[in-house]
Design a protein around this motif. Structure first.
Motif, PDB file in Angstrom:
ATOM      1  N   SER A 154      -2.923   3.968  -2.766  1.00 57.61           N
ATOM      2  CA  SER A 154      -3.152   3.032  -3.862  1.00 57.61           C
ATOM      3  C   SER A 154      -2.459   1.900  -3.495  1.00 57.61           C
ATOM      4  O   SER A 154      -1.618   1.817  -2.608  1.00 57.61           O
ATOM      5  N   ILE A 155      -2.742   0.734  -4.337  1.00 63.28           N
ATOM      6  CA  ILE A 155      -1.947  -0.596  -4.237  1.00 63.28           C
ATOM      7  C   ILE A 155      -1.345  -0.722  -5.335  1.00 63.28           C
ATOM      8  O   ILE A 155      -1.835  -0.477  -6.521  1.00 63.28           O
ATOM      9  N   GLN A 170     -11.662   5.796 -11.157  1.00 63.32           N
ATOM     10  CA  GLN A 170     -11.036   4.483 -10.743  1.00 63.32           C
ATOM     11  C   GLN A 170     -11.491   3.388 -11.662  1.00 63.32           C
ATOM     12  O   GLN A 170     -11.062   2.454 -11.851  1.00 63.32           O
ATOM     13  N   LEU A 190      -7.432   3.500  -5.374  1.00 63.27           N
ATOM     14  CA  LEU A 190      -7.466   1.922  -5.724  1.00 63.27           C
ATOM     15  C   LEU A 190      -8.047   1.956  -7.223  1.00 63.27           C
ATOM     16  O   LEU A 190      -9.036   2.416  -7.265  1.00 63.27           O
ATOM     17  N   THR A 231      -5.426  -5.378  -7.804  1.00 68.79           N
ATOM     18  CA  THR A 231      -6.023  -4.844  -6.602  1.00 68.79           C
ATOM     19  C   THR A 231      -7.529  -5.432  -6.248  1.00 68.79           C
ATOM     20  O   THR A 231      -7.726  -5.854  -5.125  1.00 68.79           O
ATOM     21  N   ASN A 281      -3.725   4.721 -12.066  1.00 72.27           N
ATOM     22  CA  ASN A 281      -3.673   5.088 -10.527  1.00 72.27           C
ATOM     23  C   ASN A 281      -2.274   5.615 -10.125  1.00 72.27           C
ATOM     24  O   ASN A 281      -2.161   6.519  -9.108  1.00 72.27           O
ATOM     25  N   VAL A 292       0.972  -1.155   0.031  1.00 70.44           N
ATOM     26  CA  VAL A 292      -0.058   0.129  -0.080  1.00 70.44           C
ATOM     27  C   VAL A 292       0.748   1.350   0.041  1.00 70.44           C
ATOM     28  O   VAL A 292       1.825   1.436   0.878  1.00 70.44           O
TER      29      VAL A 292
END
Length: 446
Positions: free
Chosen positions: A273-274, A253, A197, A208, A261, A158
């Motif tokens: 964000s991931i 998104q 995300l 994600t 992202n 993350v």
């Protein structure tokens, strides 16, 4: 069209070569092979998120290997979003590159590749036995052969802005899906900044959403049957995603293209964000002041009793086609890449974690004293990454059924229908499961 063989090359050059190959076919790019005038090794690989790595891969590592092995090595670097289509085109034509390097397990192509078990055996004496992540990512359980060879992977921590999350009392970021929901809503209400995300049909969106489903025990496939929609957990997971989206999300998104992202976060338009750490490395290069505000943490604590877990952003897998004209060279090159794992880690600025830990024994020391990070210990949350990263396909293996579900974006499309109000959670889960079962049934017939 000609391809330079040395010097510094740009990402634009790489993408231009890929477009040329798609338009004119492999022999347009490979006149040497067409004429049979020289021993060559033709490699296709996905375009790394940090172009510096590809420049090293092409101009240094591949070139040096070619000199040592008296082979002309030709590398095409292909945008991630085009990799699958290019591979299918070569399979259909029965000709193309000798070695095709994917950013995910190439299980869909298991019928068109050699058994890579001999490559794993060849490197075992140097770096040890096959590791679990590689085994579960490249084993064809039905045939007991390996459809690929994995040499590195990129975890999915993350990323979050410490100033935004600190303002709402969470300076260490959202440690769980509960705090992601509560904290994300507070940040959106206070600053107008949404979570970042990715839910779009991209690599980031797939990783994600598949991670979120797995972390909620809304499992997709166990290797034998489709598990999704077998219990209430799938619907619960969709409803959580909806609640998160409605309270702290944004329409973008659902529509971001590849890397959308990342660009949103670098512009400080999102709070977290991931992603692989290429996000933070890009920030360090392009906007050091922004990078100072970004922190990393392990994946979010799961729901319904699940621990900390996230699927890999990339599992680098090499595949040697069974129609390759230089199979021996392709096998040797794939195995020899392991010997460059340390340098590959450095050239990727720490993005590429070696599958074989023996090749980077000082990993913990390196991430505790990163020469670029501010503070220098910023990357220490990655120290246990191998423990919180299962293979794509978990709780099963990375089999053809799961990888087709992944690569055709069944999950992002299902989520989008629900979030747009086109279907209820129950109907979206049922429709998604039906599409998954159609894919699984198709593979049972092959």
């Amino acid at each position: 069209m000609t391809r330079p063989t040395g010097g510094t090359t740009s990402r634009r050059d790489f993408i231009g070569w890929a477009a040329g190959a798609a338009a004119f076919g492999p022999f347009f790019l490979f006149p040497e092979r067409a004429l049979g005038s020289q021993k060559t090794l033709m490699i296709a690989k996905w375009a790394h998120f940090l172009p510096e790595f590809d420049q090293w891969f092409v101009n240094v590592m591949s070139a040096d290997w070619g000199k040592r092995n008296d082979t002309k090595v030709i590398v095409d670097v292909i945008p991630v979003e085009q990799i699958r289509d290019r591979a299918f085109a070569e399979v259909k034509a029965g000709k193309g590159h000798d070695l095709f390097i994917f950013p995910w397990p190439p299980a869909e192509f298991c019928q068109h590749v050699i058994d890579h078990g001999e490559i794993y055996q060849a490197v075992a004496g140097r770096v040890g036995a096959i590791q679990q992540l590689a085994h579960r990512s490249t084993l064809n359980f039905k045939t007991k052969t390996y459809f690929g060879f994995a040499d590195f992977w990129i975890p999915s921590p993350v990323h979050f802005f410490r100033d935004y999350w600190g303002e709402i009392g969470l300076p260490l970021g959202p440690g769980s899906y509960g705090s992601l929901f509560g904290g994300g809503k507070k940040i959106k209400d206070k600053f107008g900044i949404p979570c970042g995300l990715a839910f779009s049909p991209t690599l980031e969106g797939n990783v994600t959403l598949h991670s979120m489903l797995y972390a909620s025990r809304a499992w997709i496939f166990d290797g034998n049957e489709v598990l999704f929609n077998k219990n209430v957990l799938a619907v619960q997971a969709l409803k959580y995603i909806q609640a998160l989206y409605q309270s702290s999300g944004s329409p973008e998104q659902l529509t971001w293209g590849s890397g959308g992202n990342v660009r949103a976060m670098l512009a400080r338009k999102t709070s977290c964000s991931i992603n692989g750490i290429s996000l933070l490395r890009t920030a360090e290069k392009e906007s050091p002041e922004t990078a100072k505000k970004i922190r990393l943490q392990p994946p979010l604590l799961g729901r319904n009793g699940m621990g900390v877990t996230a699927l890999p952003h990339v599992t680098n897998c090499s595949a040697v086609w069974n129609f390759a004209q230089n199979q021996e060279g392709a096998k040797k090159f794939a195995g020899d890449m392991v010997d460059s794992s340390r340098t590959g880690y450095e050239q990727s600025k720490g993005c590429n974690l070696p599958i074989y830990p023996k090749t980077l024994p000082d990993f913990i020391v390196r991430i505790e004293k990163d020469p670029v990070a501010d503070p220098p210990y910023k990357y220490t949350p990655l120290q246990d990454a191998l423990h919180w990263t299962p293979n794509l396909g978990v709780p099963g293996m990375a089999n053809p059924e799961y990888m087709e579900i992944f690569n055709t974006s069944v999950v992002p499309r299902m989520v989008a229908r629900f979030l747009k109000g086109e279907q209820s959670a129950e109907d979206a889960a049922a429709a998604g499961a039906a599409e998954m079962r159609r894919i699984a049934d198709k593979w049972k017939q092959t």
